[in-house]
Motif scaffolding. Structure first.
Motif, PDB file in Angstrom:
ATOM      1  N   GLY A   1      -9.897  47.815  57.008  1.00  0.00           N
ATOM      2  CA  GLY A   1      -8.665  48.294  57.627  1.00  0.00           C
ATOM      3  C   GLY A   1      -7.405  47.916  56.872  1.00  0.00           C
ATOM      4  N   ARG A   2      -7.564  47.406  55.665  1.00  0.00           N
ATOM      5  CA  ARG A   2      -6.410  47.014  54.863  1.00  0.00           C
ATOM      6  C   ARG A   2      -5.793  48.229  54.178  1.00  0.00           C
ATOM      7  N   GLN A   3      -4.542  48.111  53.829  1.00  0.00           N
ATOM      8  CA  GLN A   3      -3.878  49.201  53.126  1.00  0.00           C
ATOM      9  C   GLN A   3      -4.612  49.479  51.815  1.00  0.00           C
ATOM     10  N   GLY A   4      -4.935  50.733  51.590  1.00  0.00           N
ATOM     11  CA  GLY A   4      -5.645  51.104  50.372  1.00  0.00           C
ATOM     12  C   GLY A   4      -7.148  51.168  50.532  1.00  0.00           C
ATOM     13  N   ASP A   5      -7.688  50.581  51.620  1.00  0.00           N
ATOM     14  CA  ASP A   5      -9.133  50.666  51.855  1.00  0.00           C
ATOM     15  C   ASP A   5      -9.529  52.106  52.154  1.00  0.00           C
ATOM     16  N   VAL A   6     -10.668  52.515  51.642  1.00  0.00           N
ATOM     17  CA  VAL A   6     -11.165  53.876  51.865  1.00  0.00           C
ATOM     18  C   VAL A   6     -12.381  53.835  52.781  1.00  0.00           C
ATOM     19  N   LEU A   7     -12.333  54.637  53.831  1.00  0.00           N
ATOM     20  CA  LEU A   7     -13.458  54.669  54.771  1.00  0.00           C
ATOM     21  C   LEU A   7     -14.705  55.219  54.089  1.00  0.00           C
ATOM     22  N   PRO A   8     -15.850  54.538  54.229  1.00  0.00           N
ATOM     23  CA  PRO A   8     -17.095  55.065  53.653  1.00  0.00           C
ATOM     24  C   PRO A   8     -17.608  56.240  54.478  1.00  0.00           C
ATOM     25  N   GLU A   9     -18.442  57.047  53.878  1.00  0.00           N
ATOM     26  CA  GLU A   9     -19.022  58.184  54.586  1.00  0.00           C
ATOM     27  C   GLU A   9     -19.996  57.696  55.654  1.00  0.00           C
ATOM     28  N   MET A  10     -19.872  58.250  56.846  1.00  0.00           N
ATOM     29  CA  MET A  10     -20.797  57.934  57.928  1.00  0.00           C
ATOM     30  C   MET A  10     -21.904  58.992  57.921  1.00  0.00           C
ATOM     31  N   THR A  11     -23.075  58.628  57.452  1.00  0.00           N
ATOM     32  CA  THR A  11     -24.181  59.588  57.397  1.00  0.00           C
ATOM     33  C   THR A  11     -24.715  59.862  58.796  1.00  0.00           C
ATOM     34  N   ASP A  12     -25.435  60.969  58.948  1.00  0.00           N
ATOM     35  CA  ASP A  12     -26.042  61.296  60.241  1.00  0.00           C
ATOM     36  C   ASP A  12     -27.010  60.193  60.663  1.00  0.00           C
ATOM     37  N   GLU A  13     -27.707  59.613  59.673  1.00  0.00           N
ATOM     38  CA  GLU A  13     -28.664  58.539  59.982  1.00  0.00           C
ATOM     39  C   GLU A  13     -27.944  57.313  60.533  1.00  0.00           C
ATOM     40  N   PHE A  14     -26.801  56.975  59.928  1.00  0.00           N
ATOM     41  CA  PHE A  14     -26.037  55.824  60.408  1.00  0.00           C
ATOM     42  C   PHE A  14     -25.495  56.087  61.804  1.00  0.00           C
ATOM     43  N   VAL A  15     -24.954  57.277  62.028  1.00  0.00           N
ATOM     44  CA  VAL A  15     -24.422  57.639  63.342  1.00  0.00           C
ATOM     45  C   VAL A  15     -25.514  57.545  64.404  1.00  0.00           C
ATOM     46  N   ALA A  16     -26.710  58.057  64.094  1.00  0.00           N
ATOM     47  CA  ALA A  16     -27.826  58.000  65.044  1.00  0.00           C
ATOM     48  C   ALA A  16     -28.223  56.559  65.333  1.00  0.00           C
TER      49      ALA A  16
END
Length: 317
Positions: free
Chosen positions: A260-275
């Motif tokens: 959540g820091r300035q400049g941090d990039v959110l990683p991709e949330m895969t369908d497997e991770f969401v499940a």
């Protein structure tokens, strides 16, 4: 996988406004009632993540609804009814600008602060020589200020809260008393289910001059649970605890360089991770309630919510 409900935008009778929080859509009805819709949004590090978690809203709302009922003898609360699996309707209260965090173990953000060298959290002294996931001699209260969406909650001490006039001394002492009693009840219920209530947050408000518990209680978004079985063995070996909470989402984000820091990039949330996150929420529901979770199969969830709330408001207004 069921489609996640990322948000709602209804227009109810006598609706004054709609506030969208990190997770909930809150409708102000006639300045008397609140309709709180638990969406499937998920937040971490005070950031709303780009994908929702199917069934999360249903899990949160139903756990909170059950615990509000199971603790109403300790403290009055805002709830009137839960007319839909994802909705609670209750009284609009004048909210206190602080959240009451109760911790029984040194873990999560408190451990991160301790590891960084801090020996006082929110004015509460923490002894040297403690280890991650170690139980405190007795639970401690580490309050925070309530942040607007996108901002971070800020630690604050009991003394600062009273000195700044955020909460009167008399009211704050009552908030502490209620928080400890609620935490004890939650811990007892968790223990019956083979779980440890590690830490949690409570929010309070006032209606007609009376302090009431508001928002959610003892959900995986507001609380952290360990499995009791194997806790001591894992602690003795310095191993991570098996836990049911949102902390594993934070850990996944940190592993991918996001805090959540300035400049941090959110990683991709895969369908497997969401499940997998959805499964974890359902797992906690079944453990903490002792009941089988019934997955709602409604296709048009928003239409169902709107109809159920309208029927409820017709009886109130």
């Amino acid at each position: 996988m069921k489609k996640a409900v990322l948000g709602t935008n209804f227009n109810f009778d006598k609706q004054i406004n709609l506030y969208k929080g990190k997770v909930r859509d809150v409708y102000n009805i006639d300045d008397k009632y609140l309709v709180m819709v638990a969406s499937d949004r998920i937040s971490a590090f005070d950031v709303v993540l780009p994908k929702g978690i199917p069934y999360k809203g249903q899990v949160l709302n139903q756990i909170a609804s059950k615990f509000l009922d199971q603790t109403s003898d300790i403290c009055p609360n805002w709830k009137i009814a839960s007319p839909d699996p994802m909705v609670t309707v209750g009284y609009k209260c004048e909210t206190f600008p602080v959240e009451m965090i109760v911790r029984a173990y040194l873990t999560g953000s408190s451990w991160r602060e301790y590891k960084a060298g801090n020996r006082s959290i929110c004015g509460v002294p923490i002894p040297d020589g403690m280890r991650e996931h170690q139980r405190f001699e007795k639970p401690i209260i580490t309050p925070t200020t309530k942040a607007e969406i996108g901002d971070h909650d800020q630690n604050i001490s009991r003394e600062e809260i009273i000195a700044k006039g955020l909460v009167s001394k008399e009211d704050y002492e009552k908030l502490e008393e209620y928080s400890m009693k609620l935490f004890l009840r939650g811990s007892e219920i968790a223990a019956q289910r083979g779980l440890i209530l590690v830490d949690t947050k409570y929010e309070f408000g006032k209606i007609n001059g009376e302090i009431c518990l508001i928002d959610e209680i003892h959900t995986p978004d507001s609380s952290r649970y360990f499995y009791a079985d194997g806790y001591q063995e894992r602690f003795d070996k310095g191993e991570q605890q098996r836990q049911l909470s949102k902390e594993f989402v934070r850990e996944w984000l940190m592993e991918h360089g996001f805090q959540g820091r300035q400049g941090d990039v959110l990683p991709e949330m895969t369908d497997e991770f969401v499940a997998s996150v959805s499964d974890r929420y359902i797992e906690l529901y079944e453990h903490i309630t002792g009941e089988k979770f019934v997955r709602d199969k409604t296709e048009e969830v928003e239409s169902r919510i709107e109809e159920n709330v309208k029927n409820m408001l017709a009886r109130l207004l």
